[in-house]
Motif scaffolding. Structure first.
Motif, PDB file in Angstrom:
ATOM      1  N   TRP A   5       0.836  -1.198   0.000  1.00 24.29           N
ATOM      2  CA  TRP A   5       0.000   0.000   0.000  1.00 24.29           C
ATOM      3  C   TRP A   5       0.875   1.253   0.000  1.00 24.29           C
ATOM      4  O   TRP A   5       2.004   1.242   0.503  1.00 24.29           O
ATOM      5  N   TYR A   7       0.491   5.322   1.153  1.00 16.61           N
ATOM      6  CA  TYR A   7      -0.291   6.402   1.736  1.00 16.61           C
ATOM      7  C   TYR A   7      -0.105   7.617   0.836  1.00 16.61           C
ATOM      8  O   TYR A   7       0.968   8.218   0.783  1.00 16.61           O
ATOM      9  N   VAL A  36      -4.047   4.669  -0.397  1.00 19.39           N
ATOM     10  CA  VAL A  36      -5.020   5.205   0.551  1.00 19.39           C
ATOM     11  C   VAL A  36      -4.928   6.718   0.482  1.00 19.39           C
ATOM     12  O   VAL A  36      -3.878   7.300   0.759  1.00 19.39           O
ATOM     13  N   PHE A  58      -8.414   3.413  -1.796  1.00 15.13           N
ATOM     14  CA  PHE A  58      -9.308   3.612  -0.661  1.00 15.13           C
ATOM     15  C   PHE A  58      -9.377   5.118  -0.439  1.00 15.13           C
ATOM     16  O   PHE A  58      -8.374   5.748  -0.079  1.00 15.13           O
ATOM     17  N   LEU A  77      -6.513   4.414   8.772  1.00 14.41           N
ATOM     18  CA  LEU A  77      -5.545   3.463   8.228  1.00 14.41           C
ATOM     19  C   LEU A  77      -5.503   2.182   9.064  1.00 14.41           C
ATOM     20  O   LEU A  77      -5.440   1.069   8.521  1.00 14.41           O
ATOM     21  N   LEU A  80      -8.487   0.053   8.178  1.00 16.68           N
ATOM     22  CA  LEU A  80      -8.342  -0.555   6.853  1.00 16.68           C
ATOM     23  C   LEU A  80      -7.318  -1.699   6.878  1.00 16.68           C
ATOM     24  O   LEU A  80      -7.516  -2.744   6.242  1.00 16.68           O
TER      25      LEU A  80
END
Length: 319
Positions: A5, A7, A36, A58, A77, A80
């Protein structure tokens, strides 16, 4: 299947350049890449994030993420991550991202590494020490997800031509996490390109002798065109120019086509932020200054005498 992932910080203009850099790396080490994005503009940023490799984004456009500090973003976060179980989460090294990552690590109890210059796998990364002269391999141990803060300009953003599925995020934010709020924003108005994006960066140090002499660098940047002005930490700490000018370990990292160091001795902390420049030109009256060991072209002389001559020559040739 390895899940990586990113950020992704968003701005009114779209996703930050750091998010696109991190997605380029995430694609190379992850089977499933997601981003995200939290705050106003998150949903609108999804197509760009998808073009750079995020299969899923997301996203929440809730204003709370912009109005508060890192607590709501870390809370979301965490929720998730508990649901989707990624193996690795990459963050930029911005103030906000560091705040969120630190708070998230406290919730998860997992590994957090800062100042990474490369991520070779979901359990291995690299950093540089001694002014970038040594590369250190770091094992990321413990339970997933590992959290890694990456130094800017470590990767080149490259579109992959994909598209992202937008997954709306509606995690409730407890009131106690919104008590600390931003009450004011101040953005410095700058002429010309951003320091991080400029093809030519002209940085000044103590050798300019007086803050008023920074105007010489502005004039040189205008003569060259597509150039930005930076500074060493010494002159920033002295109050000559704002912190946003600072290049170095505790400032910005730049990788321009040409870096012109004017009156900068070349301390290790400064070199960390600019050694990735393709060409380095140094102007310093001390012929033994460390910056000359890194420079492709060195001029030994008083910057206050040399720079006006350079400006004069550039203007003459252009006219």
């Amino acid at each position: 299947m390895t899940k990586v992932w990113v950020y992704a910080e968003v701005t009114p203009e779209g996703p930050g350049s750091s998010a696109l850099e991190l997605l380029a790396k995430a694609r190379s080490i992850g089977d499933e890449v997601a981003a995200v994005a939290l705050g106003p503009g998150a949903t609108a940023a999804a197509p760009t994030l998808g073009e750079h490799g995020a299969a899923r984004v997301f996203a929440s456009d809730d204003q709370v993420y912009a109005d508060t500090l890192g607590q709501p973003a870390a809370h979301t976060l965490h929720a998730l991550i508990q649901e989707h179980r990624p193996d690795l989460v990459l963050f930029s090294s911005s103030y906000d991202a560091r705040d969120v990552a630190g708070r998230l690590q406290a919730k998860l109890g997992t590994t957090l590494m800062s100042n990474a210059t490369d991520v070779t796998n979901t359990d291995a990364a690299q950093t540089q020490i001694f002014g970038g002269s040594r590369v250190v391999d770091v094992a990321l141990e413990g339970t997933a997800p590992r959290l890694v803060l990456v130094r800017p300009k470590s990767f080149v953003p490259e579109p992959s031509g994909g598209s992202a599925e937008v997954v709306p995020v509606d995690t409730p934010i407890p009131d106690e996490l919104t008590t600390v709020r931003r009450v004011e924003r101040h953005e410095e108005i700058a002429a010309g390109p951003r320091l991080e994006d400029a093809k030519v960066v002209i940085a000044g140090g103590r050798g300019l002798q007086d803050p008023s002499n920074f105007k010489l660098l502005d004039d040189l940047a205008a003569a060259i065109g597509d150039a930005a002005v930076g500074a060493s930490r010494a002159v920033v700490d002295a109050g000559w120019v704002p912190y946003s000018y600072q290049v170095g370990q505790t400032g910005k990292t730049v990788k321009p086509e040409v870096y012109i160091a004017v009156g900068i001795s070349g301390a290790t902390q400064h070199i960390v932020g600019m050694k990735g420049a393709k060409r380095i030109i140094a102007i310093n009256k001390d012929g033994d200054a460390p910056i000359f060991r890194l420079a492709d072209l060195g001029i030994v002389g008083d910057a206050l005498a040399v720079v006006p001559k350079v400006i004069e020559e550039i203007r003459a040739r252009r006219s």
